[in-house]
Design an enzyme around this catalytic site. Structure first.
Site, PDB file in Angstrom:
ATOM      1  N   GLY A  35      -0.825  -0.279   3.389  1.00  0.00           N
ATOM      2  CA  GLY A  35       0.211  -1.250   3.728  1.00  0.00           C
ATOM      3  C   GLY A  35       0.651  -1.234   5.171  1.00  0.00           C
ATOM      4  O   GLY A  35      -0.073  -0.780   6.049  1.00  0.00           O
ATOM      5  N   SER A  36       1.876  -1.723   5.379  1.00  0.00           N
ATOM      6  CA  SER A  36       2.387  -1.933   6.736  1.00  0.00           C
ATOM      7  C   SER A  36       2.705  -0.617   7.441  1.00  0.00           C
ATOM      8  O   SER A  36       3.154   0.348   6.816  1.00  0.00           O
ATOM      9  CB  SER A  36       3.655  -2.779   6.666  1.00  0.00           C
ATOM     10  OG  SER A  36       4.370  -2.694   7.870  1.00  0.00           O
ATOM     11  N   THR A  37       2.499  -0.608   8.765  1.00  0.00           N
ATOM     12  CA  THR A  37       2.818   0.579   9.567  1.00  0.00           C
ATOM     13  C   THR A  37       4.322   0.849   9.596  1.00  0.00           C
ATOM     14  O   THR A  37       4.742   1.935   9.974  1.00  0.00           O
ATOM     15  CB  THR A  37       2.319   0.431  11.018  1.00  0.00           C
ATOM     16  OG1 THR A  37       2.825  -0.782  11.556  1.00  0.00           O
ATOM     17  CG2 THR A  37       0.818   0.427  11.094  1.00  0.00           C
ATOM     18  N   VAL A  38       5.122  -0.134   9.195  1.00  0.00           N
ATOM     19  CA  VAL A  38       6.570   0.079   9.108  1.00  0.00           C
ATOM     20  C   VAL A  38       6.883   1.165   8.067  1.00  0.00           C
ATOM     21  O   VAL A  38       7.950   1.771   8.077  1.00  0.00           O
ATOM     22  CB  VAL A  38       7.293  -1.252   8.760  1.00  0.00           C
ATOM     23  CG1 VAL A  38       8.798  -1.047   8.652  1.00  0.00           C
ATOM     24  CG2 VAL A  38       7.007  -2.303   9.823  1.00  0.00           C
ATOM     25  N   GLY A  39       5.916   1.443   7.182  1.00  0.00           N
ATOM     26  CA  GLY A  39       6.066   2.479   6.158  1.00  0.00           C
ATOM     27  C   GLY A  39       6.438   3.840   6.730  1.00  0.00           C
ATOM     28  O   GLY A  39       7.128   4.625   6.073  1.00  0.00           O
TER      29      GLY A  39
END
Lengths: 129, 398
Positions: A61-65
């Site tokens: 998923g997103s690097t915001v993770g």
């Protein structure tokens, strides 16, 4: 039983294992306030990772993770430790900035939910099944 | 991974918290991806700026780093979640603005240029052919690798920041020539007649070369603005952030043309439009500038809007960097666009601003813009600048 892996973030942790065969997306997949897995149709949906030794193959998923893990840590909802088969950027960066002991290159099929597990830097010990 | 004595000292915390955290990130990534050492980078582009994506946790982390962290190389910033000056007029809430300003202050404290643009190469962060850099922002990464011939992986926000505090990045992935080998030949047999065709081409190639490095032939000429749009599209729709375009990419001729060949025909371009365009005729949002508009694009918008009026209940945004807008102010383009009822959205863009639920249907020149606006619940139409201006003036598509 002892297994040697690779240190992603150093440190010691001990707790009850929560194991999944599915990758985890922390951003959008885990509630940052409670630690509950909220991704629809995920094996762990509805279960909390808080205080657990979280065992999963890899992140997705997103690097915001990475920031989600940090937020969980600040909220006291983070796992005590992370064990991966193959760690990737999102989880690695998340573990480092949140200072959660993290190790990979471990045969995670040997660990079952409910097992008592210890992480000591690169070594994973199954205390009892 | 091999570390010099100086690097080891940084990892041990001798330069403080921000550098130690950064080294921990770089070493871990280096180990994961099999890097043998760190290499110097010429510049950094940091993404993860919008408070919409960062949240309070991200803000807190940035504040921690800003306590003792100072960047060691030229470091520019991706767009924020709002225009830092004109946010009220663009409908941003007071609470969001306050948090977004705190994010920006943290970056400023670190010594980062708060350029707030996805086109750092238009405002002075311009790496040369062969230079190693550590950039985030997929469209800029693709432009750096494929149009400029620089070398960068696709960094996330924290790993780009880490590279800025250390001045180095682990040498793996696209920093190594062995991983920059083109593995699919894309023959373009379609004729590109308008600007948005470049976004459509990006879609077509992104799908045909999913997760591959395309070697593209058949393009006779391309303007920088067209390449900028193509880069944003091709990586959004599936390719790696590197392509070679014969006659355009510096050093493309060094590589053998891959045997595995696919063709892009006119019908592939049409299919891209069919996929990107929804069934919709009432347009309430027109946004030009994904990636951010160049001064040349703003001149074109100004020319087309002169003496016209944006339709009632329709918003027209020009997304660009503050530096480019200052040129537009001086030249009088801003006045023409604002007299027509258009608005400037500097420092931000349609992909990172909190736009969910605000608009029903978007018209734009950008394929990437359509992708992200759909995630914000909008119907989308992609077309030429002329078509978008017509939609802005009439509130209707075609």
């Amino acid at each position: 039983m002892e297994m040697k892996g690779r240190i992603i973030f150093k440190g010691k942790a001990e707790g009850e294992a929560l194991v999944t065969k599915q990758p985890i997306s922390f951003y959008g997949g885990v509630d940052p306030n409670t630690g509950e897995v909220i991704e629809k149709d995920h094996e762990l949906q509805g279960q909390s990772v808080k205080g657990k030794i979280l065992v999963f193959p890899t992140g997705k998923g997103s690097t915001v993770g990475s920031y989600t893990l940090y937020r969980m840590r600040k909220n006291g909802a983070a796992p005590a430790g992370i064990i991966n088969k193959e760690c990737e950027t999102i989880v690695a960066v998340g573990a480092i900035i949140s200072e959660i002991p993290c190790v990979d290159k471990i045969d995670i099929s040997k660990i079952k939910t409910g097992d008592r597990v210890r992480i000591d830097n690169g070594t994973v010990t199954l205390i009892k099944n | 991974m091999y570390l010099t004595k100086e690097e080891q000292r940084m990892l041990d915390g001798e330069e403080g918290y921000a550098v130690r955290k950064s080294m921990e990130i770089l070493v871990a990534l280096g180990e994961i991806y099999g890097a043998e050492r760190l290499i110097k980078v010429g510049s950094v582009q940091v993404a993860g700026v919008s408070y919409h994506n960062l949240g309070d946790a991200g803000l807190e982390f940035l504040n921690e780093l800003a306590k003792d962290g100072k960047v060691k190389v030229l470091t520019t910033l991706n767009p924020a979640g709002m225009d830092l000056e004109n946010w009220r007029q663009l409908g941003i809430s007071e609470d969001f603005a306050k948090k977004q300003e705190m994010v920006i202050q943290a970056f400023e404290k670190m010594g980062i240029l708060v350029s707030c643009t996805c086109t750092p190469y238009l405002i002075g962060n311009l790496p040369r052919y062969g230079e190693h850099v550590a950039w985030s922002e997929s469209s800029a990464v693709t432009f750096a690798n494929s149009v400029l011939g620089a070398k960068t992986n696709r960094e996330g926000g924290p790993s780009a920041l880490a590279a800025a505090f250390v001045g180095k990045t682990p040498c793996y992935g696209l920093h190594l020539d062995e991983n920059r080998v083109p593995d699919i030949h894309v023959k373009v047999e379609a004729t590109l007649t308008k600007f948005s065709d470049w976004g459509a081409l990006g879609y077509a190639i992104g799908k045909k070369a999913e997760n591959k490095i395309p070697y593209i032939t058949g393009i006779r000429d391309a303007e920088v603005d067209e390449l900028k749009s193509f880069c944003a599209s091709v990586v959004t729709y599936g390719a790696k952030p590197l392509f070679y375009m014969e006659g355009i990419t510096p050093g493309a001729e060094r590589w053998p043309v891959p045997k595995d060949t696919v063709t892009v025909e006119q019908r592939d371009i049409q299919e891209a439009y069919d996929h990107i365009n929804d069934e919709v005729s009432d347009i309430d949002f027109i946004c030009i500038g994904c990636p951010h508009c160049s001064i040349k694009e703003i001149a074109e918008i100004s020319c087309l809007l002169e003496g016209k009026k944006i339709a009632a209940n329709t918003e027209f945004w020009v997304a660009t960097s503050r530096s480019v807008k200052q040129l537009a102010d001086k030249r009088g383009y801003t006045a023409v666009i604002e007299q027509a009822g258009g608005k400037f959205a500097c420092d931000t863009c349609m992909a990172v601003a909190p736009l969910k639920g605000r608009f029903k249907a978007l018209a734009t020149t950008s394929a990437k813009g359509c992708f992200y606006s759909r995630q914000n619940g909008m119907k989308t139409k992609m077309g030429s600048l002329e078509e978008c201006i017509e939609a802005a003036v009439t509130g209707k598509w075609r």
